[in-house]
Design a protein around this motif. Structure first.
Motif, mmCIF file in Angstrom:
data_model
loop_
_atom_site.group_PDB
_atom_site.id
_atom_site.type_symbol
_atom_site.label_atom_id
_atom_site.label_comp_id
_atom_site.label_asym_id
_atom_site.label_seq_id
_atom_site.Cartn_x
_atom_site.Cartn_y
_atom_site.Cartn_z
ATOM 1 N N LYS A 30 0.812 -1.223 0.000
ATOM 2 C CA LYS A 30 0.000 0.000 0.000
ATOM 3 C C LYS A 30 0.847 1.276 0.000
ATOM 4 C CE LYS A 30 -4.179 1.871 0.462
ATOM 5 N NZ LYS A 30 -3.907 3.294 0.483
ATOM 6 N N PRO A 31 1.887 1.415 0.832
ATOM 7 C CA PRO A 31 2.678 2.654 0.808
ATOM 8 C C PRO A 31 3.314 2.920 -0.566
ATOM 9 C CG PRO A 31 3.126 1.443 2.804
ATOM 10 C CD PRO A 31 2.328 0.527 1.919
ATOM 11 N N THR A 32 3.810 1.842 -1.201
ATOM 12 C CA THR A 32 4.420 2.003 -2.532
ATOM 13 C C THR A 32 3.364 2.404 -3.566
ATOM 14 O OG1 THR A 32 6.128 0.353 -2.018
ATOM 15 C CG2 THR A 32 5.724 0.838 -4.343
ATOM 16 N N PHE A 33 2.199 1.740 -3.484
ATOM 17 C CA PHE A 33 1.123 2.067 -4.422
ATOM 18 C C PHE A 33 0.687 3.537 -4.291
ATOM 19 C CE2 PHE A 33 -3.401 2.531 -5.315
ATOM 20 C CZ PHE A 33 -3.490 2.046 -6.618
ATOM 21 N N ASP A 34 0.532 3.979 -3.045
ATOM 22 C CA ASP A 34 0.080 5.361 -2.821
ATOM 23 C C ASP A 34 1.115 6.373 -3.311
ATOM 24 O OD1 ASP A 34 -2.246 4.427 -1.704
ATOM 25 O OD2 ASP A 34 -1.554 4.627 0.385
ATOM 26 N N PHE A 35 2.397 6.077 -3.052
ATOM 27 C CA PHE A 35 3.438 7.045 -3.421
ATOM 28 C C PHE A 35 3.634 7.124 -4.945
ATOM 29 C CE2 PHE A 35 7.780 8.494 -4.108
ATOM 30 C CZ PHE A 35 7.861 9.590 -3.261
ATOM 31 N N TYR A 36 3.535 5.989 -5.615
ATOM 32 C CA TYR A 36 3.793 5.960 -7.066
ATOM 33 C C TYR A 36 2.503 5.865 -7.911
ATOM 34 C CZ TYR A 36 8.737 5.427 -6.004
ATOM 35 O OH TYR A 36 10.022 5.637 -5.562
ATOM 36 N N HIS A 37 1.397 6.105 -7.258
ATOM 37 C CA HIS A 37 0.120 6.069 -7.977
ATOM 38 C C HIS A 37 0.145 7.048 -9.154
ATOM 39 C CE1 HIS A 37 -4.068 7.586 -8.634
ATOM 40 N NE2 HIS A 37 -4.284 6.261 -8.721
ATOM 41 N N VAL A 38 -0.369 6.605 -10.291
ATOM 42 C CA VAL A 38 -0.389 7.440 -11.504
ATOM 43 C C VAL A 38 -1.749 8.122 -11.625
ATOM 44 C CG1 VAL A 38 -0.198 7.460 -14.024
ATOM 45 C CG2 VAL A 38 1.275 5.958 -12.665
ATOM 46 N N ALA A 39 -1.693 9.427 -11.728
ATOM 47 C CA ALA A 39 -2.929 10.207 -11.827
ATOM 48 C C ALA A 39 -3.755 9.748 -13.025
ATOM 49 C CB ALA A 39 -2.595 11.691 -11.963
ATOM 50 N N GLY A 40 -5.059 9.669 -12.811
ATOM 51 C CA GLY A 40 -5.951 9.232 -13.883
ATOM 52 C C GLY A 40 -6.373 7.795 -13.740
#
Length: 248
Positions: free
Chosen positions: A205-215
């Motif tokens: 989850k922390p990695t997903f939130d930090f590198y989440h791609v807008a859109g």
């Protein structure tokens, strides 16, 4: 006095008469002086001078006619000059009118061409804009399967300039989750720490939130969101998801 004597006297007078022309003016008037010889041939007395009065020149009528002819000719010449000037003015006006018409026609043709070119350009821009707008409005439809998820993720990655290829994504997905978007790791250290790896590329989850791609959706289990976030992380840590061949 007999008739023969009168005739003889007349001959003598004609021979003795002297005609003198004083001069001729512009009106052809002349003054003539003459003297008479006494009718008595034997008389010894001196001839008496007789003052001559001006007499009308015999050609006065002709002079008037000539003068009238000159005046008439002068008038005719003036009329001819005026007629010639009028003809020149008329010709010049006609030439100017012709030139003005030619210039107006050329100007009209140029304006028509300019308008046609402007219209053609506007139409081309309109078509181009319409085509671009339609292309932008058309969103590609991807299949709701692993192939479709990878292709949609690659489309977003290309737009966001995130490196990666179909082969690199597919290879890592098959190793991490076997293509199951609901896969979860409940036994590794991340799971022990309460942040289990989830999804196609098994990101925490922390990695997903930090590198989440807008859109994309903010859901670890969403296939496209999971792939793009993992590829973004791999690009930051390894240069590209293509460079990953094991747990990362």
């Amino acid at each position: 006095m007999s008739i023969s004597r009168i005739t003889s006297r007349s001959r003598r007078l004609n021979k003795a008469q002297k005609l003198s022309v004083a001069g001729v003016s512009t009106l052809a008037a002349a003054a003539v002086a003459f003297s008479l010889v006494p009718d008595d041939a034997s008389a010894t007395t001196e001839p008496q001078a007789v003052s001559g009065a001006p007499v009308a020149f015999a050609g006065k009528g002709q002079t008037d006619s000539v003068q009238a002819s000159i005046i008439e000719q002068h008038s005719t010449a003036e009329q001819l000059v005026k007629a010639a000037d009028a003809a020149k003015a008329k010709a010049a006006a006609a030439e100017k009118k012709k030139a003005d018409q030619a210039e107006a026609k050329a100007k009209a043709v140029a304006e028509a061409k300019s308008k046609a070119a402007a219209k053609a350009k506007a139409d081309a821009q309109k078509r181009s804009s319409s085509t671009s707008s339609r292309a932008a409005d058309r969103k590609p439809v991807f299949a709701d399967n692993l192939d479709g998820w990878i292709r949609e993720a690659l489309s977003i990655m290309h737009e966001k300039k995130i490196p990666g290829t179909y082969e690199g994504l597919h290879r890592n997905i098959m190793r991490e989750s076997s293509g199951n978007p609901r896969a979860i790791n409940n036994w590794d250290i991340n799971a022990i720490n309460g942040v289990p790896s989830k999804g196609l590329l098994q990101v925490i989850k922390p990695t997903f939130d930090f590198y989440h791609v807008a859109g994309t959706k903010k859901d670890q289990y969403d296939p496209v969101a999971n792939i793009t976030a993992a590829a973004n992380y791999a690009a930051d840590k390894y240069g590209s998801i293509d460079n990953v061949d094991s747990a990362y």
